[in-house]
Enzyme design. Structure first.
Site, PDB file in Angstrom:
ATOM      1  N   HIS A 183      59.072   4.662 -18.200  1.00  0.00           N
ATOM      2  CA  HIS A 183      59.457   5.714 -19.156  1.00  0.00           C
ATOM      3  C   HIS A 183      60.833   5.404 -19.777  1.00  0.00           C
ATOM      4  O   HIS A 183      60.985   5.368 -21.004  1.00  0.00           O
ATOM      5  CB  HIS A 183      59.490   7.063 -18.430  1.00  0.00           C
ATOM      6  CG  HIS A 183      59.887   8.222 -19.301  1.00  0.00           C
ATOM      7  ND1 HIS A 183      58.966   9.067 -19.874  1.00  0.00           N
ATOM      8  CD2 HIS A 183      61.106   8.671 -19.699  1.00  0.00           C
ATOM      9  CE1 HIS A 183      59.602   9.979 -20.588  1.00  0.00           C
ATOM     10  NE2 HIS A 183      60.907   9.775 -20.495  1.00  0.00           N
ATOM     11  N   GLU A 184      61.812   5.159 -18.932  1.00  0.00           N
ATOM     12  CA  GLU A 184      63.167   4.912 -19.442  1.00  0.00           C
ATOM     13  C   GLU A 184      63.234   3.600 -20.218  1.00  0.00           C
ATOM     14  O   GLU A 184      63.989   3.485 -21.189  1.00  0.00           O
ATOM     15  CB  GLU A 184      64.194   4.939 -18.308  1.00  0.00           C
ATOM     16  CG  GLU A 184      64.253   6.249 -17.509  1.00  0.00           C
ATOM     17  CD  GLU A 184      64.417   7.510 -18.356  1.00  0.00           C
ATOM     18  OE1 GLU A 184      64.947   7.417 -19.485  1.00  0.00           O
ATOM     19  OE2 GLU A 184      63.998   8.598 -17.893  1.00  0.00           O
TER      20      GLU A 184
HETATM   21 ZN    ZN Z   1      62.289  10.819 -21.717  1.00  0.00          ZN
END
Ligand code: ZN
Length: 503
Positions: free
Chosen positions: A268-269
């Site tokens: 995600h990051e």
């Molecule tokens: Zn996010």
């Protein structure tokens, strides 16, 4: 000074210098959230206060108004899509908003936000809603004053949305959530009634943290996060932070008995980070070199985390890396693993929610915020309204305030209007992924061969390189061929979970 080109150049240099100060603050913020010694926090808070004062002075400097006025006559303004014209437009927008907020309100709001967050940390731990309520009441009152000060066309909530997703409106979000929520709940009912449930406990087991860190680093590097221009560190709450070109950092969190957090947190990051790494460096420090909005930013992280990172093709390629590193997976087949990372289960905690139910958590927060700012709900009635919505949408009810109305930091920090950008991110991600597939062919087959560059290149071209040249809705429409609606996301979710759950 009267020459438009000269005025633009002076304005540009002034704003760029502000951006350098701001990025030093970002670096100090990264340090604060990673390795700052416990005794250093007080000094850091004073550094931030001094910097905030400097930045506020610069952003409301009346010379900006003069430069903007003069620059409006420059030839590049004939082409509204030029980076310079986009810069002038966005600088004017930011300047006017800053100038409309009286300084005493800005100061009161900043103090209420920082006191609200500190109080929340302590009071959430103690599950003490009654003590937290006055902080929240003050924040709602001041945020409403802020909305009145900056102005809006239809309703105060629109003024708040403008800070996170320019051009977005409460009414269109209401329509979007109504459709998405209805379809999501129908799909959830079907999933819960399905005989084909994912295996439990696959992601729980012995997952040594050092091995997780090594595997996660390898994985995010292979999908396209440039680690020579970034780094990955452990934190309690994962985040991405961009210091500037060549320095875009991420964090993730590790549990020795659970693999899911570190893995999907990092993907995600990394999605956020690849967006920042793809912004045009030559325009750094100006809107043309900035992300288009929070929803667009979230679309990049969600796309990599979910559409890519929970796909079968992705695991066809990466599962051997996991299996060879974790003995806990020695007897778990690819199918089993793939179904485990796509398990759907109603839960109380937003940040741990699966891909499907996540939007219901956001819908609840959005509807409650809207009711607060439409004067249809008082802060005192918020816990009851929260619980009723969890019962209605997810069929579960929080046993306490801590994991109910007090679970997120956003309201404590005064971030009203932020939550919907999470779901907008999912909506945009689905449309972008469909459009990329239409251009590039079967992406899952490419993932299975370890080829992620075609997708990243597509995103660079259609989203990253555009900076803030277009408003989010327009940017997504240009990239995907359609204005954002819930339809593509609904289709995507039906297909993904229909296959996995045989429904
Ligand atoms: Zn996010």
């Amino acid at each position: 000074m009267n020459d438009p080109q000269n005025a633009y150049r002076e304005l540009h240099d002034f704003q760029l210098e502000t951006a350098y100060y701001q990025s030093l603050g970002a670096l100090a913020g990264w340090d604060q959230r990673t390795y700052l010694p416990a005794k250093g926090h007080e000094h850091r808070a004073r550094q931030f206060a001094a910097l905030a004062k400097l930045l506020h002075q610069r952003r409301s400097d009346p010379r900006i108004g003069d430069w903007l006025e003069a620059a409006a006559a420059a030839p590049f303004m004939q082409d509204p899509k030029s980076p310079e014209a986009a810069n002038v437009r966005e600088w004017r927008r930011a300047y006017e908003r800053t100038r409309r907020v009286p300084e005493d309100l800005a100061v009161a709001l900043a103090r209420a936000q920082s006191e609200g967050e500190s109080a929340w940390e302590e009071l959430r731990r103690r599950n003490d809603w009654e003590a937290f309520r006055p902080y929240l009441e003050r924040l709602v009152r001041l945020t409403r004053e802020y909305a009145e000060a900056v102005g809006y066309q239809t309703e105060p909530y629109d003024a708040l949305l403008e800070d996170y997703e320019p051009g977005e409106r409460a009414r269109s979000l209401q329509d979007l959530f109504a459709v998405l929520g209805r379809e999501t709940r129908a799909l959830l009912d079907a999933i819960l009634g399905s005989a084909k449930q994912p295996p439990a406990g696959v992601l729980e087991g012995d997952y040594p943290v050092e091995t997780q860190a090594r595997v996660v680093r390898e994985l995010v590097g292979r999908i396209g996060y440039d680690l020579d221009g970034g780094r990955i560190d452990p934190t309690a709450h994962p985040f991405e932070l961009s210091v500037g070109p060549g320095d875009v950092r991420i964090t993730t969190r590790y549990f020795p008995n659970y693999l899911g957090s570190a893995l999907f947190g990092a993907i995600h990051e990394a999605g956020h980070a690849m967006y920042e790494q793809g912004l045009p460096a030559e325009y750094w420090g100006t809107p043309a070199g900035e992300a288009a909005g929070m929803g667009v930013h979230e679309s990049q992280s969600r796309l990599w985390e979910n559409a890519v990172g929970r796909s079968r093709g992705f695991w066809l390629y990466f599962y051997p890396l996991l299996q060879s590193n974790f003995s806990a997976l020695a007897n778990v087949g690819l199918d089993e693993f793939h179904r485990a990372v796509n398990a759907v289960r109603p839960s109380l905690i937003r940040v741990e929610a699966d891909e499907l139910t996540y939007n219901l958590h956001i819908q609840i927060r959005f509807e409650l915020e809207l009711a607060l700012f439409r004067d249809e709900l008082s802060v005192a009635d918020l816990p009851g309204a929260w619980n009723a919505k969890y019962r209605e949408y997810l069929g579960i009810e929080p046993p306490d305030y801590k994991d109910g109305v007090m679970q997120d930091v956003h309201w404590a920090g005064g971030l009203f209007g932020y939550f919907p950008t999470y779901t907008l991110g999912n909506v945009y991600a689905a449309q972008l992924f469909e459009a990329a597939k239409a251009d590039l062919g079967d992406l899952e087959e490419a993932f299975a061969r370890g080829e992620f560059a075609p997708l990243l290149t597509w995103l660079r071209q259609h989203i990253h390189s555009q900076g803030r040249r277009y408003q989010p809705r327009r940017l997504i429409e240009r990239a995907s061929g359609n204005p954002p609606t819930a339809a593509v996301l609904i289709g995507y979710l039906k297909k993904r979970f229909g296959n996995l759950y045989d429904i």
